[in-house]
Design a protein around this motif. Structure first.
Motif, PDB file in Angstrom:
ATOM      1  N   GLU A 152       0.833  -1.203   0.000  1.00 54.38           N
ATOM      2  CA  GLU A 152       0.000   0.000   0.000  1.00 54.38           C
ATOM      3  C   GLU A 152       0.867   1.251   0.000  1.00 54.38           C
ATOM      4  O   GLU A 152       0.580   2.237  -0.694  1.00 54.38           O
ATOM      5  N   THR A 166       2.316   1.855  -3.424  1.00 51.79           N
ATOM      6  CA  THR A 166       1.288   2.413  -4.308  1.00 51.79           C
ATOM      7  C   THR A 166       1.128   3.909  -4.057  1.00 51.79           C
ATOM      8  O   THR A 166       1.046   4.707  -5.004  1.00 51.79           O
ATOM      9  N   PHE A 196      -8.761   1.846  -6.977  1.00 50.58           N
ATOM     10  CA  PHE A 196      -7.836   0.710  -6.940  1.00 50.58           C
ATOM     11  C   PHE A 196      -7.332   0.399  -8.344  1.00 50.58           C
ATOM     12  O   PHE A 196      -6.174   0.002  -8.529  1.00 50.58           O
ATOM     13  N   LYS A 211     -14.219  -6.898  -5.762  1.00 51.73           N
ATOM     14  CA  LYS A 211     -12.758  -6.992  -5.808  1.00 51.73           C
ATOM     15  C   LYS A 211     -12.274  -7.953  -6.884  1.00 51.73           C
ATOM     16  O   LYS A 211     -11.275  -7.679  -7.571  1.00 51.73           O
ATOM     17  N   THR A 262     -12.381  -6.092 -10.168  1.00 54.81           N
ATOM     18  CA  THR A 262     -11.385  -5.021 -10.328  1.00 54.81           C
ATOM     19  C   THR A 262     -10.031  -5.608 -10.692  1.00 54.81           C
ATOM     20  O   THR A 262      -9.295  -5.037 -11.509  1.00 54.81           O
TER      21      THR A 262
END
Length: 721
Positions: A16, A19, A381, A414, A417
């Motif tokens: 994370e 990112t 995301f 999810k 995605t």
């Protein structure tokens, strides 16, 4: 206590952070870099370095250490950022990601790649920083500069004075105690230690606040297993909440990225020389411990992020969520079975049972929606990956392109995605390469030099609409038709624009004049369409010459639950995805036209739709074979409309989707299956697959007829004669 138990949490949070780091790097204004963004980038690297050191990930720690030093110089104005330097930072981020993946898989990172990135970072420091210092080839200039900054920080009142803290470890075994004391040594100097497994006290001289130490240590042990207080009154007074330093820290804005460590620990680490390994910052902020002695608390509680995110969310593995969803699905099936049984009872004499079933149905539906929402994540995301793609691809193509995103908060399952990222990447790269013109061409056409690419997402009914829109040249109808003929595709000038635009999804189709590393090989776009259809979605194209192209993807919000239309063919029940159903009607003789062979079309509003007899395609016995006595359901698949001939419409219902390939095998014309209220299995039809299956059967029969005598008329021919 096994420290490897915390690996998964570290890997997830580090990913994370990387990112966030990439997003901050791409958003940097190189003319006037934002100080808060630079601080946030520094803190992400620092946090990962601390965690890597704690877990013994040597390559990751060394790489982030070199990277952190450069970022430290950048945020203090000692390194002037340029596009090529940001490119090196982005390459470093990619390398950190590769190293993280290797450690997660229990492997050692690529040594050659590790040495290469370290050499690149060291060379950058030599060329960009030493050149600004005293120019001596000896020790790096960063050390005296860091020491000067530290002195300036303390002189300005931003640092914490050294204090002696008494830290009590409660209920810790001797083996684990040694590990924890070793961690405490990274915060300062251990002056004394004594005690037993029940209570072990460590006196620590440190500039880090007690709350920050607790935040880090509580990542490894439970909050109730650690207590902190000042060892001396003077030190306690210096660390009171009312101190100027504490008050100054209170309103300080936080970076958008929440580092693995508590924010306070990160700030404390910034005050240490950048060449020194500082405390691992792995914990999330926790509630402050109750002071052992009133009015002698070492420091104020750590600042919580806005919205209390740390206390309002938990990490749960996807496998556990999937298990809950499967169980809820089984509950819905059971509820449907009970509901069907109760519907056959007398409502007057069994009123309480009927009312109870009605309440169960509502509660089950609410539970289902609540559980499904757990898997829903925002489209950000997906969209957050594309600034990098646009930056690098446009640079290769020599184009100036700005990316805009809309509807980042729109939520999608999810699993969807993750599977939509590759198709979207192909579409984005196609727009960048074929759609948007080069700056000189745009100027000659009276357009701005900078092209615009927009990614958007929005909900529409039970679907999500994702669009890739550019302001480029648009699709050229004549060019596409000419290329299609050259490729041997069956096309005609009478084709509609929608049909012509769909040609770009044909296998091997490409209008690129030359093959590049971006596109031109004729692969990718056909895979895009196939993958999207595999997700139960469809692709539409809208284009205007000279103004641009919009590619629209329509997807269901989830693959676990489906709103369907139950239909009957013979004694069999099938499910049509409700999103594909347009209308139903009773065909008349005037509406049906015979074509060559066995083909039959239905005229509806001046449009001729291929007719598919479901009983014929799926070999259903006992079904209605007379098209004039059947019901025609108008459906849409692969951008085309069809008329399905069925026996009866039963009604709409929500069904739990079961993967047929996992439980059985791939069946032509069928996408999945479900369990009905009476316990029977019903097949969920694939519209496009059903059409292909029907065509293959007709072609096989035609081939057989060509080699034999003329057959008797079919039931369809008799009905229409």
């Amino acid at each position: 206590m096994d420290i490897t138990d915390f690996y998964d949490t570290f890997f997830e949070e580090a990913e994370e952070l990387l990112t966030d780091m990439e997003r901050y790097l791409l958003e940097l204004n190189l003319e006037e870099p934002d100080a808060e963004q630079l601080n946030a980038i520094f803190r992400t690297a620092h946090s990962i370095k601390g965690g890597a050191g704690t877990f013994g990930f040597e390559a990751l720690q060394k790489t982030t250490h070199l990277f952190e030093n450069l970022l430290d110089h950048a945020r203090h104005g000692e390194l002037n950022l340029r596009r090529d330097i940001v490119d090196i930072f982005l390459e470093t981020k990619d390398m950190l990601n590769d190293q993280l993946t290797a450690y997660r898989n229990g492997e050692e990172p690529d040594q050659e790649a590790f040495e290469r990135i370290c050499k690149t970072l060291q060379q950058l420091a030599e060329e960009e920083i030493k050149a600004r210092g005293d120019g001596s080839p000896g020790a790096p200039a960063s050390q005296p500069q860091a020491q000067t900054r530290e002195a300036e920080t303390e002189a300005a009142g931003e640092g914490e004075p050294a204090a002696s803290l008494l830290i009590a470890l409660l209920g810790i075994s001797e083996e684990n105690r040694a590990l924890l004391v070793e961690e405490l040594e990274q915060f300062g100097t251990v002056i004394a230690q004594s005690g037993d497994a029940e209570r072990y006290e460590v006196e620590l001289e440190t500039t880090t606040s007690a709350a920050d130490i607790e935040s880090v240590m509580c990542f490894i042990i439970e909050p109730e297993q650690i207590e902190t207080r000042s060892a001396t009154p003077s030190a306690a007074a210096a660390a009171e909440d009312t101190s100027p330093a504490s008050q100054a820290a209170e309103p300080e804005p936080k970076a958008a990225a929440e580092p693995i460590a508590a924010s306070g620990a990160s700030e404390a680490a910034e005050q240490a020389p950048s060449s020194q390994t500082t405390a691992p910052e792995l914990a999330q902020p926790v509630e402050p411990q109750k002071p052992m002695e009133p009015k002698k608390t070492a420091s104020k509680p750590p600042a919580k992020p806005k919205g209390g995110a740390e206390n309002s969310s938990i990490r749960v593995s996807v496998e556990k969520v999937d298990q809950i969803i499967n169980l809820v699905g089984e509950l819905i099936i059971t509820q449907s079975m009970l509901d069907q049984t109760v519907s056959q009872l007398d409502g007057v004499t069994n009123g309480s049972l009927v009312n109870g079933m009605s309440l169960l149905q509502r509660n089950a539906r609410d539970l289902q929606e609540a559980v499904m929402s757990i898997r829903m994540i925002p489209m950000d995301f997906v969209f957050s990956r594309f600034p990098r793609v646009v930056r690098e691809t446009s640079s290769k193509l020599g184009k100036e392109i700005e990316l805009h995103t809309e509807g980042e908060s729109t939520e999608l399952d999810k699993s969807l995605t993750e599977r939509i990222i590759d198709p979207l990447t192909h579409l984005v790269r196609n727009s960048l390469d074929h759609g948007i013109e080069k700056p000189e061409e745009r100027e000659a056409l009276g357009k701005p030099r900078v092209g615009h690419l927009t990614l958007s997402a929005r909900h529409q009914g039970g679907n999500i609409i994702i669009e890739v829109k550019d302001d480029g040249a648009g699709l050229n109808r004549e060019k596409l038709l000419a290329k299609a003929r050259e490729s041997g595709l069956g096309v005609s000038d009478s084709m509609t624009d929608d049909e012509v635009w769909q040609l770009i999804f044909a296998a091997g189709f490409s209008t690129a004049k030359e093959v590049t590393d971006v596109s031109g090989r004729g692969v990718g776009m056909d895979v895009v369409k196939r993958n999207i259809q595999g997700l139960g979605g469809s692709v539409q194209i809208m284009s205007t010459a000279g103004q641009g192209t919009t590619i629209r993807i329509v997807l269901p919000l989830t693959l676990a639950i489906l709103d369907g239309m139950s239909i009957k063919v013979g004694d069999e029940i099938f499910i049509l995805p409700l999103s594909t159903v347009l209308q139903s009607l009773q065909p008349t003789k005037a509406d049906l036209y015979e074509m060559a062979g066995e083909d039959l079309v239905l005229r509806m509003r001046d449009e001729y739709l291929p007719v598919i007899a479901v009983h014929d395609a799926l070999d259903v016995e006992g079904a209605q074979t007379d098209p004039l006595r059947s019901i025609a359901v108008i459906v849409q698949g692969e951008g085309r409309r069809y008329a399905l001939l069925i026996d009866d419409l039963i009604g709409q219902q929500q069904v739990v989707v079961k993967n047929l390939e996992t439980n059985y095998r791939k069946v032509p014309g069928v996408s999945a299956a479900t369990i009905l209220g009476d316990g029977r299995v019903a097949l969920i039809l694939d519209i496009a697959g059903l059409h292909h299956l029907s065509q293959r059967k007709k072609e096989a029969r035609q081939t057989s007829l060509d080699t034999s005598a003329k057959p008797l008329p079919t039931s369809t021919e008799v009905a229409l004669s």
